[in-house]
Design an enzyme around this catalytic site. Structure first.
Site, PDB file in Angstrom:
ATOM      1  N   GLU A 264       0.876  -1.174   0.000  1.00 24.08           N
ATOM      2  CA  GLU A 264       0.000   0.000   0.000  1.00 24.08           C
ATOM      3  C   GLU A 264       0.908   1.217   0.000  1.00 24.08           C
ATOM      4  O   GLU A 264       1.746   1.375   0.891  1.00 24.08           O
ATOM      5  CB  GLU A 264      -0.902  -0.001   1.229  1.00 24.08           C
ATOM      6  CG  GLU A 264      -1.910   1.123   1.227  1.00 24.08           C
ATOM      7  CD  GLU A 264      -2.095   1.727   2.598  1.00 24.08           C
ATOM      8  OE1 GLU A 264      -1.877   2.949   2.725  1.00 24.08           O
ATOM      9  OE2 GLU A 264      -2.430   0.990   3.534  1.00 24.08           O
ATOM     10  N   CYS A 301      -2.901   7.500   5.131  1.00 22.29           N
ATOM     11  CA  CYS A 301      -2.896   7.161   3.712  1.00 22.29           C
ATOM     12  C   CYS A 301      -4.208   7.542   3.042  1.00 22.29           C
ATOM     13  O   CYS A 301      -4.292   7.598   1.818  1.00 22.29           O
ATOM     14  CB  CYS A 301      -2.608   5.684   3.517  1.00 22.29           C
ATOM     15  SG  CYS A 301      -3.520   4.609   4.628  1.00 22.29           S
TER      16      CYS A 301
END
Length: 524
Positions: A264, A301
């Site tokens: 990720e 994020c």
């Protein structure tokens, strides 16, 4: 719980001999004792050997044993008590309430995966019974289940010292799948990692599992690459920068046997302000957006780093409200000196791009590494002409792109890279516009929100925390939620096996969800 700077290799406490480092308190810049030893090639070799030796025995454990292990880890983390929170505060600069919530999330996802393991649907059992009289050809007895891939290398994240770290989601889902784990602890919070690592090591011992089920190393980037390229490692879980994730992907793909890397990486999480919603509640949206943007110094994020709106009076109201809210935000300590430096450089660079205007800055914070929030605006034409404007700035910075009409907003969305999230701020009168944008959003994001803000990721069955590149290296996967276990599984088919040789779940599948001759059946 004592902390001596050693790594964990199976049941042993091992001092890395390739140099040492100390954690840094980002609120002051001061080093924190003790020193931690950096692992070398021999340490990687030993950890991977133990993990491989443990694999077959660990993946053969019953669902109850494996679930009990995950629950034991959760208990051991809670048993560390306040020492864990105090150390995490020192190493991350994050507030107590945030870290206590993150500890609860870490424990909660371990328990969720324990429940998932017991339920058994992750095995995806399929049974096609023999049809010896079928014409023109008989059918063999075919039975399928999923098993763990093998030992997994997990890389701790900087921004979640608990929930995406040593016993975080990648570790929990790997262990749930029956895969031993070798963790490369993040250098920003080694003490926190050591405390949690001892909790996992203790659970391995208490549950009578092979020692190689878990190891944890402190290592340089070069040694970390050796971990990824070790032949006994069969998958990688990573949360971090695009540069770091791509380095691991390249190393994994260059192996004689390439392996999957679930990384990720980078996302700016566009928020689309549709006309009716903006016309009715522009000021409220502006205030809510700033609250999401500045949460945790913007170090998520899912931080809303891009906003799309139609130029005009309603957008002006939104910008004024956002600027007013941002102007009262005092900068808070960022996770590391390096992250703070990169944030400041990114904000300065963005503010200097022709066609980009600074709307507002937050207040300067106390301490050497406090991030000062920033809001910018530009036009759609300028944004479309400069791909660098969609680069992620990790921190409380966002760019508002003003579009001339909905078609131009759609073109901006079409130009975006893959994202973890996309958000629609909309009212009922915006349904038509939303329907027009939805195909582009589905192709670019793993999670699409309506009338919310992307910060905050629920750990649940339905959650997707993933998305097309560069949000992740594999858009088919999620790193949060029970679906995350599938990253570390593969199917095996057993043809015409005698009952005595079949794996237990296929020999006596009545306790688990399964599909028999194409018909779904629930477990007992």
């Amino acid at each position: 719980m004592m902390m001596n700077g050693d790594a964990i290799i199976g049941a042993a406490s091992v001092r890395g001999a390739e140099g040492e480092f100390r954690a840094v308190d980002p609120s002051s810049g001061a080093e924190i004792e003790p020193a931690f030893g950096l692992a070398g090639s021999a340490d990687v070799e030993r950890a991977c050997t133990l993990a491989w030796d443990a694999f077959d025995a660990y993946r053969a454990t019953t669902p109850d044993v494996r679930a009990g292990f995950l629950e034991c880890i959760a208990r051991n983390i809670l048993d560390i008590g306040d020492d864990l929170i105090v150390r995490a505060i020192q190493e991350s600069g994050l507030p107590r309430a945030r870290l206590e919530g993150e500890r609860a999330r870490t424990v909660g996802q371990l328990r969720l995966f324990a429940a998932t393991v017991r339920e058994g649907g992750w095995m995806d059992l399929h049974i096609d019974e023999a049809m010896p009289a079928r014409q023109p050809l008989p059918r063999a007895d075919l039975r399928q289940r999923h098993i763990g891939l093998g030992p997994v290398a997990v890389f701790g994240a900087s921004n979640f010292p608990l929930a995406f770290s040593v016993a975080g989601g990648d570790t929990a889902s790997s262990l749930a799948a029956g895969c031993p784990v070798v963790v490369k602890a993040h250098g920003a919070h080694p003490g926190t990692s050591a405390l949690v690592g001892r909790a996992v090591q203790g659970a391995v011992r208490e549950c009578g599992l092979p020692e190689g089920v878990f190891s944890m190393l402190f290592a340089s980037n070069e040694v970390a690459i050796r971990l990824v390229t070790d032949a006994r490692i069969k998958a990688v879980g990573f949360t971090g920068s695009r540069r770091g994730g791509l380095a691991l992907v390249a190393a994994a793909n260059a192996r004689p046997e390439p392996i999957p890397v679930y990384a990720e990486m980078s996302s700016i999480n566009p928020v689309c302000l549709l006309p009716a919603a903006l016309g009715r509640r522009a000021a409220g949206i502006g205030q809510g957006f700033i609250a999401s943007l500045t949460l945790g110094s913007g170090q998520f994020c899912t931080n809303p780093g891009l906003v799309l709106a139609l130029a005009g009076p309603d957008a002006d109201v939104f910008l004024a409200a956002a600027a007013d809210a941002l102007g009262g935000q005092i900068g808070t300590t960022m996770l590391t000196p390096g992250i703070h430096g990169a944030y400041c450089a990114g904000v300065e660079r963005l503010g200097g791009v022709p066609g980009v205007t600074t709307v507002a800055r937050g207040l300067a914070g106390n301490g050497p590494h406090a991030g000062q929030a920033a809001l910018f605006t530009t036009g759609a034409a300028a944004f479309l002409s400069d791909p660098a404007l969609q680069d992620e700035i990790f921190g409380a910075s966002s760019l508002v792109v003003l579009c001339t009409d909905m078609e131009e907003m759609r073109r901006v969305l079409e130009a975006l890279e893959g994202q973890l999230t996309a958000t629609l701020q909309m009212d009922d009168d915006d349904i038509g516009h939303a329907r027009m944008l939805l195909p582009a959003l589905e192709r670019r994001a793993g999670r699409i929100l309506v009338n919310g803000y992307p910060t905050g990721v629920e750990v649940s069955d339905a959650m997707v925390h993933g998305g097309p590149f560069p949000a992740t290296s594999d858009a088919r996967a999620t790193s949060v939620g029970t679906l995350a276990i599938r990253r570390f599984l593969r199917p095996v088919c057993y043809q015409d096996f005698p009952a005595a040789l079949l794996p237990a779940p296929l020999a006596a599948p009545e306790a688990y969800p399964r599909r028999v001759n194409g018909s779904p059946l629930l477990g007992a």
